[in-house]
Enzyme design. Sequence first.
Site, PDB file in Angstrom:
ATOM      1  N   ASP A 193       0.846  -1.215   0.000  1.00 51.70           N
ATOM      2  CA  ASP A 193       0.000   0.000   0.000  1.00 51.70           C
ATOM      3  C   ASP A 193       0.863   1.239   0.000  1.00 51.70           C
ATOM      4  O   ASP A 193       1.103   1.841   1.023  1.00 51.70           O
ATOM      5  CB  ASP A 193      -0.924  -0.057   1.226  1.00 51.70           C
ATOM      6  N   GLU A 221      -2.906  10.298  -0.664  1.00 53.45           N
ATOM      7  CA  GLU A 221      -4.076   9.402  -0.697  1.00 53.45           C
ATOM      8  C   GLU A 221      -4.459   8.942   0.698  1.00 53.45           C
ATOM      9  O   GLU A 221      -5.641   8.759   1.000  1.00 53.45           O
ATOM     10  CB  GLU A 221      -3.774   8.202  -1.597  1.00 53.45           C
ATOM     11  N   GLU A 222      -3.462   8.739   1.546  1.00 54.40           N
ATOM     12  CA  GLU A 222      -3.738   8.150   2.859  1.00 54.40           C
ATOM     13  C   GLU A 222      -4.404   9.135   3.825  1.00 54.40           C
ATOM     14  O   GLU A 222      -4.867   8.742   4.888  1.00 54.40           O
ATOM     15  CB  GLU A 222      -2.440   7.625   3.497  1.00 54.40           C
TER      16      GLU A 222
END
Length: 368
Positions: free
Chosen positions: A117, A151-152
């Site tokens: 990820d 994104e996180e």
Amino acid sequence: MRFLQFSCLCLCLCGCTMTIKWEEEVEKKLLEYMSHSSTTGNEAEFAGVVVKDLEENGWTVYKQTIPGTDRFNVYATYRNSDPKHVKVLLNTHLDTVPPYFPPTQDEKNIYGNGSNDAKGQLAAMVTAAIIISNTDEDVARALGLLFVVGEELDHVGMIEANKLEILPEYLLVGEPTELKFGTIQKGALKVKLTITGQAGHSGYPDSGSSAIHKMVEVLNDVQKFQWPCDATYGDTTYNVGKITGGQALNAWAAHCEADIFFRVVTSVKNIKDLLAGLVNGRANITLLSSNDPVILDVPPIEAELDQVSFNTDIAYFDAKDKVKGKYLFGGGSIKNAHSKNEFIPKVELHQCTSTLVKLVHHLYSNHH
Ligand SMILES: *[C@@H]1O[C@H](CO)[C@@H](O)[C@H](O)[C@H]1NC(C)=O
Ligand SMILES: *[C@@H]1O[C@H](CO)[C@@H](O)[C@H](O)[C@H]1NC(C)=O
């Protein structure tokens, strides 16, 4: 078949020509990418590494700075191809959740924060792009690579990337889906239930009323309720993640709150309506946040399918409803992402790369 001709990828490294199997190359690339920290907010140095890698392989890179920061998105097309009109856009994110730890590996797996990820996806996408550009330049010219920051946390990278006005025919977002193509990115509905009771001596039932006892009844109904489920899109699931309330063991609770997080397969409105009907005035419902599910497409290649119960950048890509196909796919598992055990099996890293090459070829020829 044409897309199988990359079994050996010739690369020029350190000025000497040698033949490296692409499987080794993608592993090396991932270990290199993971040796640079890129926790959310601090992506710039690592993004520079990716830029250099792409440029050395003939890709033209556009750096898109996030205003007021040193952070930037990376967008690449092959040898100056028109950046707005790529057929296939491969996207994933540059950032990882903190803290940073360097990678380790054994025979089977590569371990460390970001291994699946999403640096595994990034390494697979870059390797796939290099394989494609080494074997079929026309296909490479139809391909765009968009790697975003943030994104996180708040999706700031993808939100900014919309200003690039990329309008691909197909979009694939890379996240750890265990090599299955997502049929849906489930939506999210976060609500707070609040009940007001009346304090009183707990030895005397008439002296008050417990907000906790009432909440237990409401939550029991939530648990017994048949929430919507669907063979393709999966089940609505929920988590009562937090309960607070009460003053003391010997007093009726004057107040109780419960936070519930629903993963939505129908629509946010549908679940809100069902919940309101079920609660029926017994608690006040406050909306904390919500986003509707995104229905994804089935790829034109043989592949396993699954539902995806985590949030991704797909929902933030403005042109998502204009594309002919949108896909969510990658190696490794979300079940160990963001944990001290995060890893990607090497075999999944390889398969992810070869599936990307195969899919891009299919999507390209569908178009012709
Ligand atoms: C809902 O909120 C109102 C206004 O604060 C309050 O009067 C009412 O008692 C609350 N309902 C419940 C079930 O706690
Ligand atoms: C990152 O990996 C390290 C080492 O395995 C671990 O201690 C840490 O908890 C991981 N970070 C997160 C956010 O899980």
